[in-house]
Design a protein around this motif. Structure first.
Motif, PDB file in Angstrom:
ATOM      1  N   PHE A  17       0.836  -1.176  -0.122  1.00 35.36           N
ATOM      2  CA  PHE A  17      -0.070  -0.027  -0.073  1.00 35.36           C
ATOM      3  C   PHE A  17       0.960   1.252   0.054  1.00 35.36           C
ATOM      4  O   PHE A  17       0.477   2.176  -0.585  1.00 35.36           O
ATOM      5  CB  PHE A  17      -1.110   0.067   1.225  1.00 35.36           C
ATOM      6  N   THR A 212     -14.021   1.177  -3.080  1.00 32.84           N
ATOM      7  CA  THR A 212     -12.673   0.862  -3.216  1.00 32.84           C
ATOM      8  C   THR A 212     -12.772  -0.462  -2.673  1.00 32.84           C
ATOM      9  O   THR A 212     -11.781  -1.274  -2.860  1.00 32.84           O
ATOM     10  CB  THR A 212     -11.847   1.873  -2.518  1.00 32.84           C
ATOM     11  N   GLU A 213     -13.520  -0.781  -1.622  1.00 31.85           N
ATOM     12  CA  GLU A 213     -13.451  -2.066  -1.081  1.00 31.85           C
ATOM     13  C   GLU A 213     -13.642  -3.071  -2.005  1.00 31.85           C
ATOM     14  O   GLU A 213     -12.780  -4.280  -2.051  1.00 31.85           O
ATOM     15  CB  GLU A 213     -14.601  -1.850   0.128  1.00 31.85           C
ATOM     16  N   ARG A 216     -10.151  -3.339  -3.996  1.00 31.79           N
ATOM     17  CA  ARG A 216      -9.197  -4.068  -3.103  1.00 31.79           C
ATOM     18  C   ARG A 216      -9.462  -5.649  -3.236  1.00 31.79           C
ATOM     19  O   ARG A 216      -8.409  -6.323  -3.195  1.00 31.79           O
ATOM     20  CB  ARG A 216      -9.190  -3.673  -1.810  1.00 31.79           C
ATOM     21  N   LYS A 217     -10.504  -6.166  -3.179  1.00 32.14           N
ATOM     22  CA  LYS A 217     -11.013  -7.548  -2.968  1.00 32.14           C
ATOM     23  C   LYS A 217     -10.640  -8.315  -4.422  1.00 32.14           C
ATOM     24  O   LYS A 217     -10.438  -9.451  -4.452  1.00 32.14           O
ATOM     25  CB  LYS A 217     -12.412  -7.820  -2.510  1.00 32.14           C
ATOM     26  N   GLU A 246      -6.488   5.474  -0.816  1.00 37.18           N
ATOM     27  CA  GLU A 246      -7.515   4.593  -0.610  1.00 37.18           C
ATOM     28  C   GLU A 246      -7.129   3.133  -0.226  1.00 37.18           C
ATOM     29  O   GLU A 246      -7.957   2.202  -0.217  1.00 37.18           O
ATOM     30  CB  GLU A 246      -8.424   4.444  -1.639  1.00 37.18           C
ATOM     31  N   LYS A 247      -5.765   3.240  -0.386  1.00 39.05           N
ATOM     32  CA  LYS A 247      -5.069   1.604  -0.331  1.00 39.05           C
ATOM     33  C   LYS A 247      -5.468   0.503  -1.328  1.00 39.05           C
ATOM     34  O   LYS A 247      -6.084  -0.638  -0.806  1.00 39.05           O
ATOM     35  CB  LYS A 247      -5.392   1.213   1.278  1.00 39.05           C
ATOM     36  N   VAL A 248      -5.709   0.989  -2.505  1.00 38.48           N
ATOM     37  CA  VAL A 248      -6.023  -0.017  -3.367  1.00 38.48           C
ATOM     38  C   VAL A 248      -4.749  -0.334  -4.000  1.00 38.48           C
ATOM     39  O   VAL A 248      -4.022   0.429  -4.769  1.00 38.48           O
ATOM     40  CB  VAL A 248      -7.045   0.624  -4.461  1.00 38.48           C
ATOM     41  N   PRO A 249      -4.500  -1.724  -3.977  1.00 36.14           N
ATOM     42  CA  PRO A 249      -3.370  -2.241  -4.689  1.00 36.14           C
ATOM     43  C   PRO A 249      -3.174  -1.986  -6.050  1.00 36.14           C
ATOM     44  O   PRO A 249      -4.127  -2.217  -6.665  1.00 36.14           O
ATOM     45  CB  PRO A 249      -3.467  -3.760  -4.391  1.00 36.14           C
TER      46      PRO A 249
END
Ligand code: FER
Length: 299
Positions: A17, A212-213, A216-217, A246-249
């Motif tokens: 991240f 964003t969730e 991420r998944k 947003e901590k999206v890889p």
């Protein structure tokens, strides 16, 4: 021992991240030169009926060396820029040479590459003023043509794996913006998304990716790259900064160069090696620490 400690520190200190931008290296000499005596893929032109546009539309299709109708393949949809059409990648990059060479070196997962015309309107040629509003709008309309017409056609005509993990979308400039807009907007259809030198058609970050969730998944790969001398860098950068916050890889690469095929050939060389692989790991490609073993962990 010292190496182990450095490796561990790196693992803890840097995470997937907290990545900064990475530099994309140049592909090795000869990556785009035809080699003698290797197996070759095939390029053909397909024509499909578009209910979206109301006429027959064309796309180029590359099938890999050793292609067999008895197997099933994942598909990369590879999109062109504002001045191009379905032939732009083929004319500007000779992707079959780059890909054939990579297959000969056993560096690619077998895949079909579809190069559509991303200007979804009756006259979809790149003639005249390519910046005319109706022509620019047609790059937006292509989302429907792709999802409702082209993908179903490809999945009927070719032996393909028809699930999200087996579909990638990538493109250059306007096609990069389309890849981000359509890929991130349709995560049920695409799991692998790549944008080379994304153009101003790229949606603003929050609109591009409100959930964003889910991203991420579900994303297998989100690649953003741009040349350091490209005036469109801002569109890649703002997307990267949002994803980072947003901590999206994702992978964000800056490389030497401008807005041209030297850059896009290089992007295709590297991105294609990541696609449809069980692990994000490519020899010679820097990755954020914590994602995959970097050079320090490999020693
Ligand atoms: C623009 C600048 C560049 C624009 C599109 C582009 C629609 C696309 C460039 C390309 O595809 O190479 O203002 O507006």
């Amino acid at each position: 021992m010292k190496k182990n400690i450095i490796g561990l520190l790196c693992l803890f200190a840097c995470s997937w991240f907290a990545q900064a931008q990475l530099t994309l290296p140049g592909a090795p000499e000869g990556f785009d030169k035809e080699k003698e005596g290797i197996a070759r893929g095939k390029i053909e032109t397909l024509s499909y009926d578009s209910t979206t546009v109301g006429n027959a539309r064309k796309a180029l299709v590359y099938t890999p060396p050793g292609f067999s109708a008895d197997e099933k393949y994942p598909v990369l949809y590879l999109l062109h820029g504002i001045g191009g059409d379905e032939k732009e990648w083929n004319n500007g990059a000779k992707p079959q040479i780059i890909l054939d060479n990579l297959y000969a070196a056993k560096k690619l997962a077998p895949m079909i590459v579809v190069m559509p015309n991303g200007r979804a309107m009756k006259d979809d040629s790149a003639a005249g003023n390519v910046m005319a509003p109706d022509k620019v709008k047609a790059f937006e309309t292509f989302e429907k043509d792709l999802l409702k017409d082209l993908i179903p056609f490809v999945e009927k005509k070719y032996p393909v794996k028809a699930e999200r993990e087996s579909r990638a979308i990538a493109g250059l400039s306007m096609g990069g913006g389309q890849s981000l807009n359509f890929g991130l907007g349709n995560l049920d259809t695409f799991a692998w998304v790549g944008a080379f030198s994304a153009a101003p058609n790229t949606k603003p970050p929050k609109e591009l990716l409100p959930d964003t969730e889910k991203a991420r998944k579900e994303l297998k790969l989100l690649w953003i790259s741009c040349g350091d001398a490209d005036g469109l860098m801002g569109f890649s950068k703002r997307t990267h900064e949002y994803l980072e916050a947003e901590k999206v890889p994702h992978l964000f690469y800056v490389e030497k160069g401008g807005h041209d095929f030297k850059v896009w050939k290089n992007d295709l060389y590297w991105l294609s090696q990541l696609l449809f692989q069980p692990e994000l790991r490519v020899e010679g490609l820097p990755l954020p620490a914590g994602v995959a073993p970097g050079p320090s962990a490999k020693e």
